[in-house]
Write a protein that holds these residues in place. Structure first.
Motif, PDB file in Angstrom:
ATOM      1  N   UNK A   1       0.850  -1.194   0.000  1.00 54.64           N
ATOM      2  CA  UNK A   1       0.000   0.000   0.000  1.00 54.64           C
ATOM      3  C   UNK A   1       0.879   1.234   0.000  1.00 54.64           C
ATOM      4  N   UNK A   2       0.338   2.328  -0.503  1.00 57.35           N
ATOM      5  CA  UNK A   2       1.120   3.558  -0.476  1.00 57.35           C
ATOM      6  C   UNK A   2       0.895   4.294   0.839  1.00 57.35           C
ATOM      7  N   UNK A   3       1.713   5.294   1.074  1.00 57.42           N
ATOM      8  CA  UNK A   3       1.707   5.991   2.351  1.00 57.42           C
ATOM      9  C   UNK A   3       0.334   6.577   2.679  1.00 57.42           C
ATOM     10  N   UNK A   4      -0.384   7.032   1.676  1.00 58.37           N
ATOM     11  CA  UNK A   4      -1.698   7.642   1.916  1.00 58.37           C
ATOM     12  C   UNK A   4      -2.726   6.611   2.384  1.00 58.37           C
ATOM     13  N   UNK A   5      -2.510   5.333   2.074  1.00 61.01           N
ATOM     14  CA  UNK A   5      -3.497   4.301   2.399  1.00 61.01           C
ATOM     15  C   UNK A   5      -3.132   3.443   3.605  1.00 61.01           C
ATOM     16  N   UNK A   6      -2.028   3.741   4.272  1.00 60.58           N
ATOM     17  CA  UNK A   6      -1.628   2.928   5.420  1.00 60.58           C
ATOM     18  C   UNK A   6      -2.713   2.897   6.487  1.00 60.58           C
ATOM     19  N   UNK A   7      -3.327   4.022   6.719  1.00 64.58           N
ATOM     20  CA  UNK A   7      -4.379   4.138   7.731  1.00 64.58           C
ATOM     21  C   UNK A   7      -5.535   3.200   7.408  1.00 64.58           C
ATOM     22  N   UNK A   8      -5.808   2.991   6.131  1.00 68.71           N
ATOM     23  CA  UNK A   8      -6.937   2.157   5.712  1.00 68.71           C
ATOM     24  C   UNK A   8      -6.780   0.709   6.173  1.00 68.71           C
ATOM     25  N   UNK A   9      -5.554   0.196   6.177  1.00 64.89           N
ATOM     26  CA  UNK A   9      -5.346  -1.177   6.643  1.00 64.89           C
ATOM     27  C   UNK A   9      -5.745  -1.336   8.105  1.00 64.89           C
ATOM     28  N   UNK A  10      -5.428  -0.334   8.929  1.00 69.38           N
ATOM     29  CA  UNK A  10      -5.846  -0.387  10.329  1.00 69.38           C
ATOM     30  C   UNK A  10      -7.369  -0.341  10.411  1.00 69.38           C
ATOM     31  N   UNK A  11      -7.976   0.530   9.643  1.00 65.92           N
ATOM     32  CA  UNK A  11      -9.430   0.641   9.628  1.00 65.92           C
ATOM     33  C   UNK A  11     -10.068  -0.680   9.202  1.00 65.92           C
ATOM     34  N   UNK A  12      -9.513  -1.319   8.174  1.00 63.95           N
ATOM     35  CA  UNK A  12     -10.045  -2.608   7.724  1.00 63.95           C
ATOM     36  C   UNK A  12      -9.943  -3.667   8.813  1.00 63.95           C
ATOM     37  N   UNK A  13      -8.816  -3.675   9.536  1.00 62.56           N
ATOM     38  CA  UNK A  13      -8.629  -4.641  10.615  1.00 62.56           C
ATOM     39  C   UNK A  13      -9.669  -4.410  11.719  1.00 62.56           C
ATOM     40  N   UNK A  14      -9.823  -3.157  12.160  1.00 64.43           N
ATOM     41  CA  UNK A  14     -10.775  -2.850  13.227  1.00 64.43           C
ATOM     42  C   UNK A  14     -12.200  -3.174  12.803  1.00 64.43           C
TER      43      UNK A  14
END
Length: 187
Positions: A77-90
């Motif tokens: 993932x690119x730097x802008x989408x790193x947060x999305x992986x955490x959101x997907x996990x939660x």
């Protein structure tokens, strides 16, 4: 660090959150293991983990966001989408937890909290805090007794989440000092 500031590559972070209104987010071994499975699925591919602890109402991680893995492969993932992986996990965990518990609505406090770990002293103190947190909140008498933390990985008792143990031990000088500092209840 502003909570809304995006995650960046090659930085260490303290990632943490708790249940909404401090509710329980882990009630059984199944809950802990499923959260760990999701962590390994969504986060392990782009972050190195240095410490973690899961407690009934909250959790802590020390991670470093990696631009390339140990084989030189770029982060998926690119730097802008790193947060999305955490959101997907939660979100994946909250949906499963709500189904198991026959509940609905938010499980975690809004978003997740992250603090940039910018010094070696802060890194060591934070690691001790995370491993001793179950002791401070009366879940165990010493970090060795608490199953749901990376301290057990360092002791060779489990490897639920891959830990950068050599780096951590080196930051304490050696394994004996690492154990001594934990037994002293530092952090």
């Amino acid at each position: 660090m502003n909570r809304n500031e995006p995650l960046q590559f090659d930085r260490y972070y303290h990632i943490y959150n708790r249940g909404i209104n401090s509710c329980e987010i882990f009630r059984s071994e199944k809950d802990y293991l499923y959260f760990i499975k999701l962590y390994n699925k969504y986060i392990h591919g782009f972050a190195k983990t240095y410490a973690w602890a899961l407690m009934p109402t909250h959790f802590h991680f020390i991670i470093k966001i990696e631009q390339k893995n140990e084989f030189g492969v770029l982060c998926p993932v690119n730097e802008e989408n790193l947060h999305q992986n955490f959101s997907n996990m939660y979100n994946a965990y909250a949906k499963a937890y709500n189904l198991w518990c026959k509940r609905h609505g938010s499980l975690f406090e809004r978003g997740f909290k992250k603090i940039y770990v910018d010094t070696e002293d802060y890194f060591r103190n934070l690691l001790l805090y995370i491993h001793n947190n179950p002791v401070h909140i009366n879940l165990s008498n010493k970090p060795d007794d608490y199953l749901w933390s990376s301290y057990h990985t360092f002791l060779g008792k489990n490897n639920l989440i891959q830990i950068e143990s050599d780096f951590v031990i080196d930051s304490f000088g050696d394994f004996d000092n690492f154990v001594f500092m934990h037994r002293e209840g530092r952090g």
